[in-house]
Design a protein around this motif. Structure first.
Motif, PDB file in Angstrom:
ATOM      1  N   SER A  11     -12.819  23.656  28.653  1.00 66.15           N
ATOM      2  CA  SER A  11     -11.351  23.768  27.894  1.00 66.15           C
ATOM      3  C   SER A  11     -10.461  22.873  28.798  1.00 66.15           C
ATOM      4  N   SER A  19     -15.481  30.788  26.921  1.00 70.13           N
ATOM      5  CA  SER A  19     -15.864  31.321  25.526  1.00 70.13           C
ATOM      6  C   SER A  19     -16.635  32.604  26.036  1.00 70.13           C
ATOM      7  N   VAL A 130      -7.153  29.690  21.399  1.00 68.80           N
ATOM      8  CA  VAL A 130      -8.321  29.127  21.860  1.00 68.80           C
ATOM      9  C   VAL A 130      -8.097  27.704  21.267  1.00 68.80           C
ATOM     10  N   ILE A 212      -7.632  33.012  27.770  1.00 70.68           N
ATOM     11  CA  ILE A 212      -7.204  32.569  26.512  1.00 70.68           C
ATOM     12  C   ILE A 212      -5.668  32.912  26.351  1.00 70.68           C
TER      13      ILE A 212
END
Length: 243
Positions: A11, A19, A130, A212
């Motif tokens: 990310s 994830s 996300v 997130i």
């Protein structure tokens, strides 16, 4: 080089792990104390990387390549799919804590499926978030594929107004079902004092949301306050494995 090469999706955050699917394997490796090296793979590159290392597709209808994948350099094994990876680690490294104790594989598979169904309403809230946390190449891929899946623009997936209140309540109620299952245990985890893959699956979804949404977000503060603080407590119980 580490014995295990672990393929994960990065990310734009620091640390990069986010994830829930890959967190299940990351937690498992850390719980077992197995050395590993993370290789970060952006979404558009997953299929090519998997084919290059000989990883099997995980889709049932058409070849579909996903992460996590591990490559065990000590045995040459390349394993796709989180539960199968953890089964392999249990068998190949028997001197480490077993996350699928003998006789529990079918029960844990049933639990993880029931848990996924119970919390499914949260997806409409987290998917657009996300998208905003990914690196540019992955963001374009994620947006395109998820908009196809949802039949909607990314910006229109999360409900607003009264619909948002109702749908968020469905997620809270789904977690309430999971809380009722935990209450039947004699310890902090589903089977008592020992961690299993089912616990790892639950906490992986929680850390996904915490990362997130953000620790200080209204969404995470809500989740952390529900069910006598069980979910925040569970994440904290796994903090030593969160790296």
């Amino acid at each position: 080089m580490a014995g295990i090469i672990f393929y994960d999706i990065p990310s734009s955050l620091e640390p990069q792990a986010w994830s829930h699917n890959t967190w299940r394997v990351r937690y498992a490796l850390n719980i077992k104390g197995i050395p590993y090296q993370t290789v970060w793979v952006e979404y558009p590159d997953i299929e090519a990387v998997c084919k290059k290392i000989g990883a099997s597709p995980t889709g049932e209808e058409a070849p579909h390549y996903t992460l996590p994948v591990i490559q065990d350099t000590s045995t040459g094994a390349v394993i796709s799919d989180g539960p199968l990876i953890v089964e392999y680690l249990d068998k190949q490294y028997p001197d480490t804590p077993a996350l699928f104790p003998p006789g529990t594989l079918a029960l844990q598979a049933g639990f993880t499926a029931a848990h996924a169904h119970a919390i499914s309403p949260v997806r409409q809230f987290v998917i657009p978030r996300v998208n905003s946390r990914l690196n540019p190449r992955s963001e374009e891929y994620f947006r395109r594929t998820r908009e196809q899946d949802w039949g909607n623009k990314m910006e229109d997936i999360t409900p607003v107004g009264e619909a948002r209140v109702v749908e968020w309540g469905k997620y809270r109620d789904g977690l309430g079902k999971v809380d009722s299952w935990f209450k039947k245990s004699t310890g902090p985890f589903l089977t008592g004092e020992s961690v299993t893959f089912a616990d790892v699956s639950v906490v992986s979804c929680l850390i996904w949301l915490k990362v997130i949404f953000g620790e200080d977000s209204p969404e995470w503060k809500d989740i952390a306050s529900w069910h006598d603080g069980r979910w925040d407590g569970l994440v904290n119980a796994f903090a030593k494995y969160q790296h």
